[in-house]
Design a protein around this motif. Structure first.
Motif, PDB file in Angstrom:
ATOM      1  N   ARG A  10     111.101  58.629  36.611  1.00 18.35           N
ATOM      2  CA  ARG A  10     110.033  57.588  37.142  1.00 18.35           C
ATOM      3  C   ARG A  10     110.552  56.947  38.385  1.00 18.35           C
ATOM      4  NH1 ARG A  10     109.597  58.586  31.554  1.00 18.35           N
ATOM      5  NH2 ARG A  10     107.783  57.649  30.848  1.00 18.35           N
ATOM      6  N   ALA A  65     109.146  53.833  41.335  1.00 22.63           N
ATOM      7  CA  ALA A  65     107.999  52.873  41.949  1.00 22.63           C
ATOM      8  C   ALA A  65     107.778  53.286  43.324  1.00 22.63           C
ATOM      9  CB  ALA A  65     108.442  51.645  41.536  1.00 22.63           C
ATOM     10  N   VAL A  95     103.581  53.915  39.512  1.00 23.13           N
ATOM     11  CA  VAL A  95     104.813  54.450  38.897  1.00 23.13           C
ATOM     12  C   VAL A  95     104.434  55.834  38.915  1.00 23.13           C
ATOM     13  CG1 VAL A  95     105.858  54.970  36.825  1.00 23.13           C
ATOM     14  CG2 VAL A  95     105.508  52.795  37.219  1.00 23.13           C
ATOM     15  N   LEU A 152     102.334  49.462  37.668  1.00 21.62           N
ATOM     16  CA  LEU A 152     103.371  48.832  37.004  1.00 21.62           C
ATOM     17  C   LEU A 152     103.050  47.354  37.401  1.00 21.62           C
ATOM     18  CD1 LEU A 152     106.009  49.028  35.723  1.00 21.62           C
ATOM     19  CD2 LEU A 152     107.189  48.692  37.836  1.00 21.62           C
ATOM     20  N   ASP A 169     104.999  52.694  30.585  1.00 17.90           N
ATOM     21  CA  ASP A 169     105.170  52.271  32.153  1.00 17.90           C
ATOM     22  C   ASP A 169     104.586  50.772  32.310  1.00 17.90           C
ATOM     23  OD1 ASP A 169     107.206  53.981  33.142  1.00 17.90           O
ATOM     24  OD2 ASP A 169     105.739  55.625  32.920  1.00 17.90           O
TER      25      ASP A 169
END
Ligand code: FRU
Length: 550
Positions: free
Chosen positions: A161, A163, A176, A192, A253
């Motif tokens: 993952r 960001a 995400v 997120l 998430d």
């Protein structure tokens, strides 16, 4: 000229010349620390189309060797700039970089690059595969608002993952993306974090911290008990970094804040630094089991000054960062390696009393390149200034402006005068002041730049923040200040509040700087400890033949 030369830092990270902004892709790999940074190889100013990734390596986070740029805007998917991003070390010890490219049509996209030869200890060459971008601009995001991929972490499902910052329908969002192979990325439907009020956010960082103790955690750590997560966002609108501690659920998430009462607008979250820093980024230092933070400290003088100097921008000194016992605030502290630079020491006797109006010089250290640690004891809070209107306690920076070091108080102002001329005409004051609202005490920390330079045209505010601690418990407050020519970087209350400032005193062209401890409160305070060290000059990207420093 001499004054310009004297601004160059001796142990804060800078390239040899030109413009630098965000720290990018910090990592530890094969016995070496790497720092990349937003760099304009052509000038001392930021230039939208000309950003490269500068690259330096170090064995100790203090001394740095400059390498060739790692990424340059030479491909269709980054033709107009290689913007910020992060490093992740993939299984098999393969370092990978994700970064934002400004592509040939000036749209922001996310690209991947791999170390060409992972066994080269310096990781000098980086390969940008032709299949880039790995994440194209989404249909619901404007072309200039999609950037700054974070270090990747693994979920329990085995997927990576990251960001990424984006504005989605006018809302500042932290998206995400998930991937199995680091090449094909899929966006999670829910961000997120989203904030309608904050304006564009940049440089998102999500990382785990241990609930107890000072050790750091690998970015993928989660699941087992004892782990919290921190979401850090940089807000363009205020040019400040904010963070929230919380929990991160990798199944959805989703991030749940520990302090939901602070709201969604991240400008009311906690501040990483109350001074002049931005676009911070942390990494897990597996060598010393700690999380280390870098952040950019821009100049506070004019672009003409930058051009005259030939460089602009420094990085804050690397800080170890961990979670405080309250589970809400981060503590930050200069990495211990700085102690190897300590040379001559000066100090004050234990228990020195500073009466009302006291100004005492600490002789024996060169105050332009020093590390100062002081602990103040407050005998009584009786005289603390009373504030009845709670609104006056909402804006600590404003309070520091109104109640500068020269404004007599009850308990405080007391603290340090650094980078001071011998006649005290120029000085930067770093100090504390205690307020009382009903039966609660509030501890204010300020860095007052109004007298830092006699020069006009320099940004000279008073910075300030509250130190989140119970001052009435121990009546003891510590201050650590790192002084480095044009940087004054301070840590109050054991790293609960940090203030980094850029200063440009004029006296350094002709004379040396002095260091003082002072108390301008009506009540006496005691100095339980004061130690100040001259710091040696580290080797920071210096070009052979260039001599600077002490
Ligand atoms: C933050 C930032 C990032 C961007 C980079 C460009 O200072 O604006 O969002 O990637 O700088 O240099």
């Amino acid at each position: 000229d001499t004054a310009n030369h004297a601004r160059r830092t001796a142990y804060h990270f800078q390239p040899a010349k030109n413009w630098q902004n965000d720290p990018n892709g910090p990592m530890y790999h094969n016995g070496m620390y790497h720092l990349f940074y937003q760099y304009n190889p052509h000038s001392a100013l930021w230039d939208i189309g000309n950003l490269s990734w500068g690259h330096s390596v170090s064995g100790d986070l203090l001394n740095w060797a400059a390498l060739d740029t790692a990424l340059d805007p030479t491909s269709p998917f980054d033709a107009n700039g290689c913007w910020s991003g992060s490093a992740t070390i993939l299984p098999g010890a393969l370092p990978a970089i994700l970064y934002t490219g400004i592509d040939a049509s000036k749209e922001q996209v996310q690209n991947v690059a791999f170390a060409k030869n992972p066994s080269d200890p310096l990781l000098r060459e980086w390969e940008k595969p032709a299949y880039n971008p790995v994440i194209a601009l989404p249909a619901d995001v404007p072309g200039d608002k999609f950037r700054d991929p974070s270090t990747a972490w693994l979920g329990r499902d085995g997927l990576w993952r990251i960001a990424v910052s984006a504005e989605v329908d006018g809302v500042a969002s932290t998206l995400v993306y998930r991937s199995k192979d680091f090449v094909r990325w899929e966006r999670n439907a829910a961000p997120l974090h989203a904030s309608r009020a904050a304006g564009m956010v940049e440089c998102p960082d999500l990382f785990p911290v241990a609930e107890r103790g000072e050790d750091g955690l690998d970015t993928s750590a989660n699941g087992a008990g004892g782990v919290r997560h921190v979401l850090k966002l940089s807000v363009m609108d205020t040019l400040q970094d904010y963070y929230m501690v919380g929990t991160y659920d990798d199944a959805a998430d989703a991030f749940s804040p520990a302090e939901p009462e602070r709201g969604d607008d991240c400008r009311s979250w906690r501040r990483l630094d109350y001074g002049h820093v931005y676009a911070s980024k942390s990494f897990f230092d597996v060598r010393k089991n700690r999380r280390v933070l870098w952040a950019w400290a821009n100049e506070s003088d004019s672009q003409a000054d930058d051009v005259a100097r030939g460089w602009s921008g420094v990085q804050t000194f690397p800080r170890k960062m961990w979670l405080a016992k309250d589970g809400k605030q981060l503590l930050q502290w200069p990495i211990e390696e700085i102690e190897t630079l300590r040379r001559k020491r000066a100090g004050l006797w234990r228990g020195t009393r500073l009466g009302a109006g006291a100004v005492q010089e600490i002789v024996g250290v060169a105050s332009s390149q020093a590390d100062v640690e002081v602990v103040f004891k407050i005998p009584s809070l009786e005289e603390a200034e009373r504030v009845d209107d709670p609104n006056r306690l909402l804006d600590p920076q404003k309070l520091c402006g109104e109640k500068g070091a020269a404004v007599r108080g009850g308990v405080g102002p007391f603290g340090l005068l650094v980078m001071a001329s011998g006649d005290l005409h120029e000085h930067t004051a770093v100090f504390f002041r205690v307020f009382r609202h009903h039966d609660k005490y509030k501890l204010l920390m300020c860095t007052d730049l109004t007298k830092s330079s006699t020069r006009a045209g320099v940004y000279k505010p008073a910075y300030g923040g509250f130190v989140d601690m119970d001052i009435d418990d121990h009546k003891t407050i510590s201050l650590r200040t790192l002084i480095d020519h044009s940087v004054v970087e301070s840590f109050g209350g054991g790293g609960r509040a940090c203030i980094t400032a850029r200063v440009y005193p004029e006296h350094v062209a002709t004379s040396s700087s002095h260091l003082y401890v002072f108390n301008n409160g009506s009540d006496a305070v005691k100095v339980a400890k004061l130690e100040a060290w001259d710091l040696a000059t580290a080797t920071v990207n210096v070009v052979v033949g260039d001599h600077h420093g002490l």
